[in-house]
Design an enzyme around this catalytic site. Sequence first.
Site, PDB file in Angstrom:
ATOM      1  N   ASP A 125       1.677  -6.386 -22.458  1.00  0.00           N
ATOM      2  CA  ASP A 125       2.612  -7.463 -22.772  1.00  0.00           C
ATOM      3  C   ASP A 125       2.321  -8.695 -21.942  1.00  0.00           C
ATOM      4  OD1 ASP A 125       4.484  -6.318 -24.721  1.00  0.00           O
ATOM      5  OD2 ASP A 125       4.886  -4.875 -23.133  1.00  0.00           O
TER       6      ASP A 125
ATOM      7  N   ASP B 154       8.301  -2.110 -31.450  1.00  0.00           N
ATOM      8  CA  ASP B 154       8.224  -2.405 -30.021  1.00  0.00           C
ATOM      9  C   ASP B 154       9.587  -2.785 -29.470  1.00  0.00           C
ATOM     10  OD1 ASP B 154       7.436  -3.135 -27.502  1.00  0.00           O
ATOM     11  OD2 ASP B 154       6.359  -4.941 -28.117  1.00  0.00           O
TER      12      ASP B 154
END
Length: 228
Positions: free
Chosen positions: A37, A179
């Site tokens: 991320d 996600d």
Amino acid sequence: MRREIKIAPSILAGDLGHLAEAVRLADHGGADQVHLDVIDGHFAPNITFGAGTVKALRKVSDLPFDTHLMLSDPLKYAPRFIEAGSDILSFHAEVLDRSSFAELRTLLGKDVKMGLAIKPKTPLPQWAQESLDKLDVLLVMTVNPGFSGQELDVTVLPKLGELSSLVRRVSEGVDIEVDGGVEESNVAEVVRRGGNILVAGAGVYTKGDAARAIKSLRGKALSAMVVK
Ligand code: DX5
Ligand code: ZN
């Protein structure tokens, strides 16, 4: 054709002082890919790491690197994340349009898979609906971008189901990545709604035994597919 279940631990939930160890835990624990991320403090209210870190982590594992770019200016930075060794690069629809999407698709070429990410409240834009055949991954966020450890927003589940059906009509080859807050208690529902790449941060790294958590998530996901 049924999409394959893939478990993608998000190292943002790992020990940030030992990211290489977090990647190793995913690798040795039987993960299918590693979710990275990247947040710029502008697109979302957190700052994580950049291409240099991705490149350094590349030495730790041969698993596919699934880099989720939460950046306001993805066109500027995408080349560095390709060069760093990303196998999948996901960009947010909120900061793209038809022309920047096409530009990025060209930049990625055939070697890097392209993902299009959308935040929980973002409907899939018209240009994106018309570009599904050019995508490899549709990444549906079930938390607002920024932090791991948030609870999955169940109000996104109907949208996930609709998008999965839409994508399935256009192309069986597109993976549906989910996600945010995916864990043991909800992974079956996520799979029933069409998700097949399952990102799990807290659902892997806060459970004490990452390998066991990955195995359990996979088991529950596969059972949900069989039942369907
Ligand atoms: C949030 C990130 C997610 C998150 C996942 O901005 O995109 O990948 O780290 O972590 P969990 O599974 O803990 O929500
Ligand atoms: Zn992510």
